[in-house]
Design an enzyme around this catalytic site. Structure first.
Site, PDB file in Angstrom:
ATOM      1  N   ASP A  15      70.021  41.018  74.414  1.00 18.10           N
ATOM      2  CA  ASP A  15      70.562  41.134  73.098  1.00 18.10           C
ATOM      3  C   ASP A  15      72.114  41.495  72.999  1.00 18.10           C
ATOM      4  O   ASP A  15      72.369  42.263  72.010  1.00 18.10           O
ATOM      5  CB  ASP A  15      69.975  41.923  72.106  1.00 18.10           C
ATOM      6  CG  ASP A  15      68.176  41.571  72.055  1.00 18.10           C
ATOM      7  OD1 ASP A  15      67.975  40.424  72.398  1.00 18.10           O
ATOM      8  OD2 ASP A  15      67.613  42.526  71.852  1.00 18.10           O
ATOM      9  N   GLU A 185      66.596  33.757  64.398  1.00 18.13           N
ATOM     10  CA  GLU A 185      66.894  35.008  64.301  1.00 18.13           C
ATOM     11  C   GLU A 185      68.169  35.414  64.759  1.00 18.13           C
ATOM     12  O   GLU A 185      69.028  34.323  65.187  1.00 18.13           O
ATOM     13  CB  GLU A 185      65.827  35.823  65.098  1.00 18.13           C
ATOM     14  CG  GLU A 185      65.708  35.628  66.457  1.00 18.13           C
ATOM     15  CD  GLU A 185      64.705  36.011  67.431  1.00 18.13           C
ATOM     16  OE1 GLU A 185      63.720  36.018  66.502  1.00 18.13           O
ATOM     17  OE2 GLU A 185      64.748  36.461  68.544  1.00 18.13           O
TER      18      GLU A 185
END
Length: 513
Positions: A15, A185
């Site tokens: 991420d 997302e």
């Protein structure tokens, strides 16, 4: 030009948030249940990266289960101040997603950081955007438990923040519903050439992962999806070295060269990877009609990126030795679970690292585990430990550790008939077994060795002058999956009396093969 190999950050580094600070470039990555939280890497040239710091050092994640805790940090540098936004995930048990989103600020990436300010709980992967007119916006994925799909990500929310207090203003609005890929997302907004660009991750973090780009002339939308979406993905070619590519952020240098950092994996077979999710960087460019594209003219990740500098590439060194001289753990190398180490269970004695017995390897509360990331497909790790257990409830040794449900533990313990002995404990998808019969040991100091070759491993120990192989070529594919990567852990357990049994770890050596 210099070519830099991908992944840039190998091993569990998922991420990524790539941004430019006061005078350097930084990448922040998720840490999940491992502490300290939010790992930061720094580069002066986008070529050579080094571990810089970890940000969350005084939070307690006790009780958070596997795959929860610190997700997807986002960072920005604005008007001389650093802003970091992150999610603390408390539970992911379907149909709900119990999360808390926070903002912290500092004048330096090295802190000190402000007390976390709670923002909301409507979803995860938050970010912040500072508009040119002085207004500030908070974005996050939002979760709708009423959806019939297993993944209930419903799109992207945006709400204005007070620029001074960082309090929410007004009501949140649905900014983007996502595409047919679903699982929308990781929202981030960028301003370029008169457009607001919304970057999102879609398709989940498995094989269908991708980057979706949409744009609008006004920040509130509506947002037009790139007609050539997805902008980045590995989904169409299972032979690519870099798989599961998505969850991206972008930055440019002083010469307007643009770069994209993104999540990726390198499976050894099918979707099996012990290294977890890693960070890669791509060259990107803007088209004549103002869409963001990979510079390689495809939407598939390249195995390297280029930077227009005359700088030698110095990869991050993975091999290391540690004699545990103290006075504290080196958090570039070592992590603990769910909370930072405290003096009641971890001490530097002058002859090694003393770890007092905590709870079992499946505990979500008080594990006394010290672990380092697996960063290479093949490696050898050794540790020398002195431990005198008096009951089978006391164990100390070295583990390959993915999470509370998946581990392989080479441990010194006690057997009523044999006394001090070596055994191997395994959990695979939550199913526990004692893999080997206990083997008597005699020396005070025992050297434990774990050798990994891809998806197989060998566990051995040295007792005096004799080396004994306990398990040979054991399958390790069960140490893949979830959100993290495999760790090599040093652990002491006392399930009879908390902190009673103490093990001295006198050295540790990690060597890639």
């Amino acid at each position: 030009m210099v070519k830099v190999a991908n992944p840039t950050l190998q091993g569990f580094n998922p991420d990524p948030c790539l941004f430019r600070g006061k005078d350097s470039y930084y990448i922040l990555v998720s840490t999940f249940e491992f502490m300290p939280g939010i790992r930061v890497y720094q580069s002066d040239d986008l070529v050579n990266w080094r571990y810089e710091t970890s940000i969350l050092t005084d939070i307690d994640l006790t009780g958070n289960t596997r795959g929860c805790s610190i997700w997807a940090p986002y960072a920005a540098y604005h008007d001389g101040k650093y802003y970091v936004i992150y999610t603390d995930v408390k539970s992911t048990r379907v149909p709900y997603k119990d999360v808390n989103n926070y903002i912290i600020t500092a004048d330096s990436i090295n802190g000190p950081w402000s007390t976390p300010k709670y923002i909301n709980s409507s979803g995860f992967d938050p970010s912040i955007f500072f508009d040119d007119d002085g207004r500030v916006y908070f974005l996050n994925e939002y979760w709708d438990y009423r959806l019939k799909t297993h993944n209930k990500s419903a799109g992207i929310l945006m709400q204005e923040l007070d620029a001074q207090t960082l309090d929410l203003l007004g009501t949140p609005q649905i900014l983007f519903n996502g595409t047919a890929a679903q699982k929308t997302e990781a929202p981030e907004i960028y301003r370029h050439n008169g457009y607001y660009y919304l970057l999102t991750a879609e398709g989940g973090t498995e094989a269908g992962h991708r980057v979706t780009v949409a744009r609008s002339k006004v920040i509130t939308g509506p947002y037009e999806v790139d007609p050539q979406t997805p902008m980045l993905t590995s989904k169409d070619d299972p032979t690519l070295t870099l798989q599961c590519s998505g969850h991206a952020s972008i930055v440019h240098d002083d010469d307007d060269n643009w770069y994209m950092a993104h999540l990726t994996t390198r499976p050894l077979r099918d979707d099996v990877t012990l290294l977890g999710r890693e960070t890669a960087i791509q060259n990107v460019t803007w088209t004549a009609d103002d869409w963001l594209r990979l510079s390689n003219q495809t939407n598939q990740p390249a195995n390297y990126y280029e930077v227009p500098v005359d700088t030698p590439v110095t990869p991050i060194q993975h091999a290391f030795d540690n004699d545990f001289g103290g006075p504290e753990l080196n958090f570039e190398r070592w992590n603990t679970l769910r909370k930072m180490p405290t003096a009641d269970w971890l001490q530097f004695t002058g002859t090694g690292l003393e770890i007092a017995g905590g709870q079992s390897l499946q505990s979500e509360f008080d594990q006394h585990l010290v672990a380092t990331r697996q960063t290479d497909f093949s490696f050898t790790a050794t540790t020398t430990v002195a431990f005198n257990p008096t009951t089978y409830m006391q164990l100390a040794g070295m583990a390959l550790y993915l999470d509370i449900d998946n581990y392989l533990f080479l441990a010194v313990t006690h057997d009523e008939q044999l006394g001090r002995c070596i055994t191997v404990l395994q959990a695979q998808k939550g199913d526990f077994q004692i893999v080997t019969d206990p083997i008597t040991i005699h020396s005070q100091d025992i050297t434990l060795q774990v050798t990994v070759n891809g998806l197989t491993g060998t566990l051995a120990f040295t007792d005096g002058e004799q080396q004994v192989t306990v398990l040979d070529n054991v399958a390790l594919d069960f140490l893949s999956g979830g959100f993290t990567g495999n760790f090599i852990a040093l652990d002491t357990i006392d399930m009879g009396q908390y902190n009673r049994a103490k093990a001295q770890f006198k050295s540790f050596h990690y060597q890639p093969k």
